[in-house]
Design an enzyme around this catalytic site. Structure first.
Site, short mmCIF file in Angstrom:
data_model
loop_
_atom_site.label_atom_id
_atom_site.label_comp_id
_atom_site.label_asym_id
_atom_site.label_seq_id
_atom_site.Cartn_x
_atom_site.Cartn_y
_atom_site.Cartn_z
N LYS A 27 -1.43 -1.14 -4.03
CA LYS A 27 -2.49 -0.12 -4.03
C LYS A 27 -1.77 1.21 -4.08
O LYS A 27 -1.01 1.56 -3.17
CB LYS A 27 -3.31 -0.25 -2.74
CG LYS A 27 -4.37 0.78 -2.57
CD LYS A 27 -5.43 0.23 -1.64
CE LYS A 27 -5.85 1.22 -0.57
NZ LYS A 27 -6.23 2.52 -1.07
N TYR A 87 0.85 -1.20 0.00
CA TYR A 87 0.00 0.00 0.00
C TYR A 87 0.89 1.25 0.00
O TYR A 87 1.51 1.57 1.00
CB TYR A 87 -0.92 -0.05 1.23
CG TYR A 87 -2.00 0.99 1.31
CD1 TYR A 87 -2.13 2.01 0.38
CD2 TYR A 87 -2.92 0.97 2.35
CE1 TYR A 87 -3.14 2.95 0.47
CE2 TYR A 87 -3.92 1.90 2.45
CZ TYR A 87 -4.03 2.89 1.52
OH TYR A 87 -5.02 3.83 1.63
C1 NAY Z 1 -8.18 3.11 2.54
O1 NAY Z 1 -7.27 2.41 2.93
O2 NAY Z 1 -9.17 3.35 3.22
C2 NAY Z 1 -8.11 3.74 1.22
O3 NAY Z 1 -8.14 3.11 0.22
C3 NAY Z 1 -8.08 5.17 1.19
C4 NAY Z 1 -8.06 5.81 -0.16
C5 NAY Z 1 -8.29 7.27 0.10
N1 NAY Z 1 -7.03 7.89 0.40
C6 NAY Z 1 -6.72 8.35 1.61
C7 NAY Z 1 -5.39 8.99 1.73
O4 NAY Z 1 -7.47 8.26 2.55
O5 NAY Z 1 -10.12 7.22 -1.34
C8 NAY Z 1 -8.94 7.92 -1.05
C9 NAY Z 1 -9.27 9.36 -0.71
O6 NAY Z 1 -10.18 9.41 0.35
C10 NAY Z 1 -9.89 10.08 -1.90
O7 NAY Z 1 -9.07 9.94 -3.02
C11 NAY Z 1 -10.09 11.54 -1.61
O8 NAY Z 1 -8.87 12.21 -1.52
#
Ligand code: NAY
Length: 291
Positions: free
Chosen positions: A161, A135
């Site tokens: 990811k 990740y």
């Molecule tokens: C997770 O582990 O919950 C994720 O996949 C989080 C992915 C999100 N990134 C972060 C840094 O939280 O979905 C994204 C993010 O909320 C979105 O791109 C808005 O910035």
């Protein structure tokens, strides 16, 4: 991981008003998302508030999810922690309760060396038969291409990811590491470019609340219809940029409630929209929001 593609919500974890894990809401949310056509679930990640949960609670949440999913869609269990032993314990549990794959942030906070990060993933992947998705996320410290290459050499690490915004690296990973190294693009506001640059799927917070937009976007990119994909990305981004400024995970949970799957509340220090008046204000602001 090659079997897990498409649009995967980074599943929210519902808590009740007193911040207790809410099994009933969790089950309802899982069904709601599967019925809406998502391609899999990414459980107890950052959107799932894993770092505010005890290991026992993380295990319980995953058990409830795999029990409710019953094999209908693949489940990736995020088992990341700072301690390798704790991650191994969570990984073994994930395998036992039927998760299809593991994912982990690198150990964070102390600024671990590349060798230490490689050892972390090597030890975890050796502990189960499940594939691992590393990740790459700014919150835990970005890898850099050299480290991604080293991680890809670890037996069992089958993909990444990729929540960094440097999407040219997605192309480079496919070119230099191989097309069978699976990439999930993680920045929802850039889902279109992640997919266009070669990602196999997308994992993110907003696929909990507006999955249809991204299922359609994923299909549009696959069909080469970039005009349509761009229009859908614009719809998604209006929702994303409104929400990011307002306790995003709590707002996503309320947006799910408005659509019939009450995802409950967040753990402090995240804020919440507990009252009807607070929710109405959120809706009014959204109606007035211009990108
Ligand atoms: C997770 O582990 O919950 C994720 O996949 C989080 C992915 C999100 N990134 C972060 C840094 O939280 O979905 C994204 C993010 O909320 C979105 O791109 C808005 O910035």
């Amino acid at each position: 991981l090659s079997q897990i593609k498409g649009v995967l919500p980074a599943l929210v974890t519902p808590f009740d008003e007193n911040e207790n894990f809410d099994e009933g809401r969790m089950r309802a949310v899982v069904d709601f998302l599967i019925n809406r056509g998502v391609d899999g679930l990414y459980v107890t990640g950052s959107t799932g508030e894993a770092f505010m949960m005890s290991p026992e609670e993380r295990k319980r949440a995953l058990e409830v999810v795999t029990d409710e999913v019953k094999g209908r869609v693949p489940v990736i269990a995020h088992i990341g922690a700072i301690s390798t032993n704790l991650s191994i314990d969570l990984a073994k549990h994930a395998e036992k309760v039927g998760a299809d794959a593991l994912s982990s942030v690198p150990p964070f906070y102390w600024g671990f060396s590349q060798d230490q990060i490689v050892s972390y993933y090597t030890d975890i992947t050796a502990s189960t038969g499940l594939p691992m998705c590393a990740y790459n996320v700014p919150l835990a410290g970005l890898f850099g291409f050299d480290l991604i290459k080293k991680l890809a050499d670890i037996p069992g690490v089958e993909g990444i990811k990729y929540t960094a915004t440097t999407h040219h690296e997605i192309m480079r990973i496919k070119a230099e590491i191989g097309t069978d190294f699976i990439i999930y693009s993680g920045a929802d506001e850039m889902a279109m470019s992640g997919l266009a640059f070669g990602a196999d799927g997308i994992i993110g917070s907003f696929y909990n609340s507006i999955p249809e937009v991204y299922l359609a976007l994923n299909a549009a990119v696959a069909a080469g219809d970039m005009e349509k994909a761009k229009a859908l990305q614009e719809v998604g981004n209006a929702v994303i940029f409104f929400t990011l400024a307002r306790n995003p995970i709590a707002a996503i949970k309320r947006a799910m409630a408005w659509q019939g799957a009450d995802a409950g509340y967040c753990r402090k220090p995240f804020g919440n929209f507990y009252t009807e008046a607070e929710e109405e204000k959120l809706k009014d602001e959204f109606r007035a929001f211009k990108t």
